[in-house]
Design an enzyme around this catalytic site. Sequence first.
Site, PDB file in Angstrom:
ATOM      1  N   GLU A  19       0.796  -1.226   0.000  1.00 31.89           N
ATOM      2  CA  GLU A  19       0.000   0.000   0.000  1.00 31.89           C
ATOM      3  C   GLU A  19       0.834   1.284   0.000  1.00 31.89           C
ATOM      4  OE1 GLU A  19      -3.023  -0.243   3.032  1.00 31.89           O
ATOM      5  OE2 GLU A  19      -3.977  -1.933   2.038  1.00 31.89           O
TER       6      GLU A  19
ATOM      7  N   GLU B 157      -5.523  -8.320   0.023  1.00 38.32           N
ATOM      8  CA  GLU B 157      -6.231  -8.005   1.275  1.00 38.32           C
ATOM      9  C   GLU B 157      -7.675  -7.660   0.977  1.00 38.32           C
ATOM     10  OE1 GLU B 157      -4.645  -4.955   3.898  1.00 38.32           O
ATOM     11  OE2 GLU B 157      -2.615  -5.699   3.561  1.00 38.32           O
TER      12      GLU B 157
END
Length: 444
Positions: free
Chosen positions: A167, A354
């Site tokens: 991320e 995720e």
Amino acid sequence: MTLTRKDFPKDFIFGAATAAYQIEGSQFGGAGPSHWDTFSATPGNVVGAESGAIACDHYHRYEQDFDLLKAGNFDAYRFSTSWSRVLPEGRGQVNQQGLDYYDRLTDALLERGIKPFQTLYHWEMPAALSDLGGWTNPDVHNWFGDFVDIIDDRIGDRMEAIATINEPWCASFLSHFHGIHAPGLRDIRAAARSMHYVLKAHGEAMTRLRAKGRKNLGIALNFEYAHPATEAKEDLRAAATEDAVYNKWFIEAMTQGTYPAEALEGLEAHLPKGWQDDLKTHIHQPLDWLGVNYYTRKIHAHDPNATAWPYTKPVDGHRATTQMGWEVYPEGLHHFLTRMKNDYIGDLPILVTENGMAWDDHLKDDAATDPERIAFIQSHLAAMKQAIDEGVNLQGFMYWSLLDNYEWAEGYDKRFGIVHVDFDTLKRTPKASYHMLKEALKRD
Ligand code: FCB
């Protein structure tokens, strides 16, 4: 209808994900401090000033946790190898105990027939490098590259796949512009630089790992559906700006070698000199797979009172929300999976690295019922299946997270696990969602 393994392609990978700082216990095994240890020690940054010092004590209990993965019929496990555990000062002296630990952990997965998916950076920036500016320092790609070589020399040959950075939007914009995560800056110059250097570090890691013959390299990007509050021109523009910063910046740079115009409008003046060259030499290079992390959408409006770029403000939506206050919006996952294929990567393999939800789960008679999470997982599996049916080359899904854990600025309040953790006794108790997945993932 409950979707099961049989509804997905034969080799589809089902896994669960975690990250080092959130579960291991940073005080064990000779790890150095990371910027999360110092950020959390500063009042006001983290709920209850809680840290990952002990977390789930996974450092000592990984065998037990991996037994749960195996008994749950999971194929894979996504974890991160902490930079500050391997290199307590970020550079120089290696902590052999740290390397030994990841070596044991890798073997413990393989012994159980679970495929290891490594993430090289899931936010464990060593404090000593944070002192030098961390992601805003022009040398950070070299520091990261050196760490990558060291950890890869020890375990890289046994990894099913490797992601460079988790991320990048969170590591840069959320942490240097919004100030929500470590190092907690609110500075547009730091934000722009970190957004660029985190990508340069990704590129450096790719180049070094390629030189060692690795062919399983990707990155985990997070996406958040950016919805305009109304159809008014100003709100459409607000959503487009947020979409560019969040959802376009990183993937466009890696796959096309450019940054999106709507984001450059605010950020270009703050980028380091020569950024265009870095795009060519480091950032724009092939991936072997793309990781998609997806949780929710946000609704954006033009902020008439804003005095500075990006002139946007979030607006409440009308969907059911999770314990994080995030709207449940599975359509967004389908959107990003098809958008990646159509706009950026074509048939390159995608993994949902995720997806999951937090809920205020409580144990009753030694069990946790979490029907909300079961519904969440099923609705997102349906979104994934729809994308596959439409031709997206989606090859796997990792639930976030195996365990309730340290949810960064939210401390231990927010429970994402399919396994409940009692943070006083550290006892693990599988929730109903774990049992649902165990049943759904049964092999013939
Ligand atoms: C993601 C992070 C992960 C976890 C989930 C809830 O942004 O990658 O560590 O905190 O959110």
